[in-house]
Write a protein that holds these residues in place. Sequence first.
Motif, PDB file in Angstrom:
ATOM      1  N   VAL A  13       0.841  -1.200   0.000  1.00 12.42           N
ATOM      2  CA  VAL A  13       0.000   0.000   0.000  1.00 12.42           C
ATOM      3  C   VAL A  13       0.876   1.250   0.000  1.00 12.42           C
ATOM      4  N   ASN A  14       0.258   2.398  -0.278  1.00  9.49           N
ATOM      5  CA  ASN A  14       1.004   3.654  -0.241  1.00  9.49           C
ATOM      6  C   ASN A  14       0.525   4.604   0.846  1.00  9.49           C
ATOM      7  N   THR A  15      -0.454   4.160   1.641  1.00 10.15           N
ATOM      8  CA  THR A  15      -1.049   5.015   2.661  1.00 10.15           C
ATOM      9  C   THR A  15      -1.434   4.177   3.871  1.00 10.15           C
ATOM     10  N   VAL A  16      -1.275   4.770   5.060  1.00 18.30           N
ATOM     11  CA  VAL A  16      -1.715   4.112   6.296  1.00 18.30           C
ATOM     12  C   VAL A  16      -2.596   5.081   7.071  1.00 18.30           C
ATOM     13  N   LEU A  17      -3.775   4.602   7.472  1.00 19.63           N
ATOM     14  CA  LEU A  17      -4.656   5.369   8.336  1.00 19.63           C
ATOM     15  C   LEU A  17      -4.339   4.980   9.765  1.00 19.63           C
ATOM     16  N   LEU A  18      -3.936   5.956  10.576  1.00 18.17           N
ATOM     17  CA  LEU A  18      -3.533   5.682  11.952  1.00 18.17           C
ATOM     18  C   LEU A  18      -4.604   6.161  12.925  1.00 18.17           C
ATOM     19  N   GLN A  19      -4.968   5.286  13.830  1.00 18.40           N
ATOM     20  CA  GLN A  19      -5.902   5.643  14.903  1.00 18.40           C
ATOM     21  C   GLN A  19      -5.087   6.048  16.126  1.00 18.40           C
ATOM     22  N   PRO A  20      -5.131   7.328  16.530  1.00 20.11           N
ATOM     23  CA  PRO A  20      -4.236   7.802  17.591  1.00 20.11           C
ATOM     24  C   PRO A  20      -4.725   7.554  19.005  1.00 20.11           C
ATOM     25  N   TYR A  21      -5.863   6.953  19.142  1.00 20.18           N
ATOM     26  CA  TYR A  21      -6.441   6.732  20.466  1.00 20.18           C
ATOM     27  C   TYR A  21      -6.643   5.245  20.713  1.00 20.18           C
ATOM     28  N   VAL A  22      -6.784   4.879  21.981  1.00 20.48           N
ATOM     29  CA  VAL A  22      -7.082   3.503  22.354  1.00 20.48           C
ATOM     30  C   VAL A  22      -8.487   3.168  21.861  1.00 20.48           C
ATOM     31  N   THR A  23      -8.666   1.977  21.334  1.00 19.81           N
ATOM     32  CA  THR A  23      -9.975   1.583  20.806  1.00 19.81           C
ATOM     33  C   THR A  23     -11.057   1.859  21.840  1.00 19.81           C
ATOM     34  N   PRO A  24     -12.110   2.554  21.438  1.00 23.11           N
ATOM     35  CA  PRO A  24     -13.136   2.979  22.398  1.00 23.11           C
ATOM     36  C   PRO A  24     -13.801   1.810  23.122  1.00 23.11           C
ATOM     37  N   ALA A  25     -14.348   2.136  24.288  1.00 25.04           N
ATOM     38  CA  ALA A  25     -15.104   1.155  25.053  1.00 25.04           C
ATOM     39  C   ALA A  25     -16.430   0.857  24.345  1.00 25.04           C
ATOM     40  N   LYS A  26     -17.235  -0.023  24.932  1.00 24.93           N
ATOM     41  CA  LYS A  26     -18.489  -0.429  24.291  1.00 24.93           C
ATOM     42  C   LYS A  26     -19.411   0.755  24.037  1.00 24.93           C
ATOM     43  N   ASP A  27     -19.353   1.766  24.907  1.00 31.06           N
ATOM     44  CA  ASP A  27     -20.223   2.928  24.706  1.00 31.06           C
ATOM     45  C   ASP A  27     -19.639   3.934  23.715  1.00 31.06           C
ATOM     46  N   GLY A  28     -18.492   3.584  23.103  1.00 37.03           N
ATOM     47  CA  GLY A  28     -17.886   4.449  22.096  1.00 37.03           C
ATOM     48  C   GLY A  28     -16.995   5.536  22.656  1.00 37.03           C
ATOM     49  N   SER A  29     -16.792   5.561  23.968  1.00 38.56           N
ATOM     50  CA  SER A  29     -16.021   6.635  24.597  1.00 38.56           C
ATOM     51  C   SER A  29     -14.530   6.466  24.345  1.00 38.56           C
ATOM     52  N   ILE A  30     -13.897   7.551  23.923  1.00 43.54           N
ATOM     53  CA  ILE A  30     -12.441   7.592  23.754  1.00 43.54           C
ATOM     54  C   ILE A  30     -11.854   8.257  24.985  1.00 43.54           C
ATOM     55  N   GLU A  31     -11.157   7.470  25.799  1.00 43.43           N
ATOM     56  CA  GLU A  31     -10.687   7.978  27.092  1.00 43.43           C
ATOM     57  C   GLU A  31      -9.172   7.955  27.230  1.00 43.43           C
ATOM     58  N   GLU A  32      -8.467   7.257  26.335  1.00 51.07           N
ATOM     59  CA  GLU A  32      -7.008   7.186  26.375  1.00 51.07           C
ATOM     60  C   GLU A  32      -6.447   7.371  24.977  1.00 51.07           C
ATOM     61  N   VAL A  33      -5.245   7.939  24.906  1.00 49.72           N
ATOM     62  CA  VAL A  33      -4.618   8.182  23.611  1.00 49.72           C
ATOM     63  C   VAL A  33      -3.162   7.718  23.648  1.00 49.72           C
ATOM     64  N   TYR A  34      -2.507   7.813  22.471  1.00 46.49           N
ATOM     65  CA  TYR A  34      -1.116   7.373  22.345  1.00 46.49           C
ATOM     66  C   TYR A  34      -0.174   8.545  22.040  1.00 46.49           C
ATOM     67  N   PHE A  35      -0.539   9.741  22.468  1.00 49.00           N
ATOM     68  CA  PHE A  35       0.330  10.907  22.268  1.00 49.00           C
ATOM     69  C   PHE A  35       0.199  11.834  23.474  1.00 49.00           C
ATOM     70  N   PRO A  36       1.274  12.563  23.799  1.00 49.69           N
ATOM     71  CA  PRO A  36       1.216  13.467  24.962  1.00 49.69           C
ATOM     72  C   PRO A  36       0.257  14.621  24.706  1.00 49.69           C
ATOM     73  N   ASN A  37      -0.545  14.934  25.722  1.00 48.10           N
ATOM     74  CA  ASN A  37      -1.492  16.038  25.624  1.00 48.10           C
ATOM     75  C   ASN A  37      -1.872  16.480  27.026  1.00 48.10           C
ATOM     76  N   VAL A  38      -2.604  17.548  27.101  1.00 48.61           N
ATOM     77  CA  VAL A  38      -2.913  18.151  28.391  1.00 48.61           C
ATOM     78  C   VAL A  38      -4.072  17.460  29.095  1.00 48.61           C
ATOM     79  N   TYR A  39      -5.065  16.968  28.339  1.00 44.68           N
ATOM     80  CA  TYR A  39      -6.328  16.592  28.958  1.00 44.68           C
ATOM     81  C   TYR A  39      -6.587  15.103  29.091  1.00 44.68           C
ATOM     82  N   LEU A  40      -6.145  14.276  28.157  1.00 38.02           N
ATOM     83  CA  LEU A  40      -6.505  12.862  28.179  1.00 38.02           C
ATOM     84  C   LEU A  40      -5.353  12.006  28.688  1.00 38.02           C
TER      85      LEU A  40
END
Length: 608
Positions: A361-388
Amino acid sequence: MSMKKNLKWTAIRAVVMVGLLSSFAPGSAANAAATNAAAANATAMGNADVSARVADQQTYLVLCYHSIPARFNRDEGAISAPNFADQLAWLRDRGYTALSMNDVLEAKAGGKPLPKLSYLVTVDDGYEDFYLNAYPILKLYNVPAVFGLVGSWIENGPDREQSMGDPFYAQQHFVTWPQVKEMADSGLVEMASHSYDLHHGIIANPQKNTEPAAVTLQYDLEKKQYETLANRRLRVLTDLQKNSALIEKNTGKRPRIMIWPYGATDRIAAEAAAAAGMPINFTLSEGLASAKSTNSVPRTLIGGEVTLDNFSYMVQYKNSLKGGDPIRAIKINLDGIYDPDPERQNDKLGRVLNQIARLGVNTVLLQPYVTPAKDGSIEEVYFPNVYLPMRADLLNRVSWQLRSRLGVDVLMIVNTSNIAQRENGNTRHLDFSIPQDREKLFNIYSDLSLTVPSQGVIFEGARTDDQQKIFNKELLNHMHYYELPTLYYALDDNIKAEDDAEELYAGAPNNNFAGALIDAPVANSDAKQLQAFAKNLPPNKINILSFSVKDASIKELEKIADNIQYLKHQGLADFVIDGAEFLDDPSKLNILRQAISLKSNPLVTPGQ
């Protein structure tokens, strides 16, 4: 491998160089036949097409050279002087006009328009072989050039650390200031800044990757923290001001062009350059430059003693094909790479990189967060930030390895509707209509852009009404990319995907909007259903079809591969494989590779 070699000739060369014919063995009969046929085909068909496009858009080609020795010395970044002269002669004989930067600025201001076929020569790094070998040729052909100077190299010679990993660089001699003055006074060569001491890598993450100093927040391994944004701004500005003052002292002219080391810049770096008096930025992005804008000038990298056949193919035909390059992608999340054990995590990453390379392939789609919980909530990520909360500082490393090792484009998935925070024991989704939440979302993705470059952004999990589009545009403007990345929307309801896509195209939020990511019909769709689906998609737009392969069996993957082949015959070319679990199964990987790989096309290589 040194930073210079790793960045310039591993990643960038894979993306920009004349790799279109690299499927053939160098020097083989197939290679010679293919290049000759391509050049002849370009002469017959491509020249007129490019001429019309250049006339319409006031575009021009910018060539980027580095070392120009008297004879080819096996440096993969070099072009020998005889080859350089042949290329200029070829351009002249084919009716191309050599430009100076003044010509471009005059056309930008509404004055004399650019010729239908035109080009600008740029040479980076300040090597003395430019003065000894290239400058006489430029005078002979009366071809202007822009010459990028690294002040610390002229003052102090080759950098010791870079010399350890690059023997050709270690042997280089650099121009003297009297030589620079002579060329500047000739009026033929314009001196540009290539930084004083930013042409190297700095530690960019806890895994010790080195990335371009001008666009990277430096990571302190001892303190285990990143430099502040204010420190980075000051570091870059101080460097650029020092180099500009040095050039002005020795030539009497302050540079107005900033040639970014490794072609890497962002909004913060460009603001520093403008503050130092250099509003013109040269990068190594692909494509033709436009006289309408000098904020970010793309250049085509020339190196590796490229043959004249390949050079002619690239100049006449490659750029005309760029807009039509298909997107062949895989979507991955970092959950499958993350591991608390650094060694196991590194092994997983290496395996995924090798598997993606095999997929072609020539392209990769990257998901920067931990796969959401069953309710779809994104609560953790894989990059430094202020809030999560950050599960691991992993996104930068994965993105960098994809770019530098595989040469693929990285599209970042942005989800603003499911970002959630814990408040008083409950989970609450951030709502961009609430001012405080709006600022939090801006800051989260601003932090992402500071640490992870991206060639595109895909908004997913969000409604696509006018208010959402306005918010998305504001969000992009809060990110630190100098050129806004290409924008796509993910539509996850294939029942009405055609209508949604049509509405998106009609109300595109800004001119970097490229298209929609649309769920493809299910695997058991018949030909009639596939034909109806393809017919209802908006014509002449980028419709990227996404195929979910999670938990798919061999039989189901074979049906998906058949569907992809059928849709190709319906005129569709852009496909995404959603899911990476199949990569560990050689049989499954081979099925999908045959359906979407670009390696089977000798005129397109992965990363191109």
